[in-house]
Design a protein around this motif. Sequence first.
Motif, mmCIF file in Angstrom:
data_model
loop_
_atom_site.group_PDB
_atom_site.id
_atom_site.type_symbol
_atom_site.label_atom_id
_atom_site.label_comp_id
_atom_site.label_asym_id
_atom_site.label_seq_id
_atom_site.Cartn_x
_atom_site.Cartn_y
_atom_site.Cartn_z
ATOM 1 N N LEU A 79 4.867 36.217 -30.853
ATOM 2 C CA LEU A 79 3.952 36.202 -31.529
ATOM 3 C C LEU A 79 3.373 34.752 -32.744
ATOM 4 O O LEU A 79 2.648 34.113 -32.275
ATOM 5 N N GLU A 80 4.599 34.964 -33.515
ATOM 6 C CA GLU A 80 4.000 34.067 -34.665
ATOM 7 C C GLU A 80 4.546 32.596 -33.957
ATOM 8 O O GLU A 80 3.681 31.566 -34.569
ATOM 9 N N LEU A 130 -0.505 41.117 -36.265
ATOM 10 C CA LEU A 130 1.165 40.999 -35.512
ATOM 11 C C LEU A 130 1.199 42.133 -35.394
ATOM 12 O O LEU A 130 1.980 42.484 -33.867
ATOM 13 N N ALA A 190 6.685 40.601 -32.590
ATOM 14 C CA ALA A 190 5.729 39.538 -33.639
ATOM 15 C C ALA A 190 6.318 38.118 -34.065
ATOM 16 O O ALA A 190 5.505 37.389 -33.709
#
Length: 316
Positions: free
Chosen positions: A230-231, A194, A227
């Motif tokens: 993206l998570e 990430l 991040a």
Amino acid sequence: MATQHHNALTRVLAELPGPLPAFGVIHIAIPHTSRFTIVGNHLAQHAELSLVAIGIGVHIQSLPVGSLVGIKALTARFAEGEMRIAAALRELEAHGYLRRAHVRLANGRMATRTVFCNQPGALERAGRVVVAPKVPPAVPEEAPAVPEEPPAPPPAPEPDPVPESHPPVRVPPRTAPKPPRRPLPQPRELTPELRQTASAILADLRNHAEALVLSEADVEELIPGVAAWLEREVHPGAIRHALTADLPKPPKYPAKIVRHRLTVLLPPPLPGAEELAPAVRRPLVIPLQNCDGCDRAFRSREPGHCRGCRDLAAAA
């Protein structure tokens, strides 16, 4: 060219009377002969107005009568955005420089009349708007000495409508505490994968928006926010579009813009398969009851007698 300007300035300073101050501004006052506006120091040095409000007030005062001074017109003229210009106009209105009144036109439609007063204090003391007198047309010199009939007096000019006074708009003081800034989104676990992907997305922003040039410190600070996106299974292209679309021109603080968008535009997590599955209607099950008369089982929502016992009781 720069040397000529420096030499001319040196000669002008040498000709100024009296000793020059050791620090601070030095005024070179050259009288204007055309295209100038007289502005009072009560506006130019106002202790409570912001610099944007003072500048817009001076600009409006320099315009001829009938010029457009709305938010759209001023935004098209200056680099400040609509929010800053609207706030500056509210400041001028709160301190009496700007008046806005709704008047009815001859055709019955309503219109907004904007009035700018260069001396609000004098206006409040006089209690009325000072209107410049209208000059009557000149009488020709060849007029007859004794006219046959006395000329009718010219109609009296109708006074201009006085704008209704509006209650002052309360502008929050510049010293008021600002609301706390929302924290940057954080992922549940910042894995090396990430971190690497988030860093690449942030460093690549300048290839899609030239003004979004981030320093290494900015990228390191903003990595957790990307991040978190993206998570939540947001595609890198969608993140890039959310951070680069419809940017202000020019963006003065790229890192603050990216941080703000990462915080306020964070999408919710994707729902699971169970949450997306349609609800299944379960059949209605009526519980079994034991008859109070014959002790046989029958279906009913409440205990009591079965149908046979009820029929026997009805026949008896």
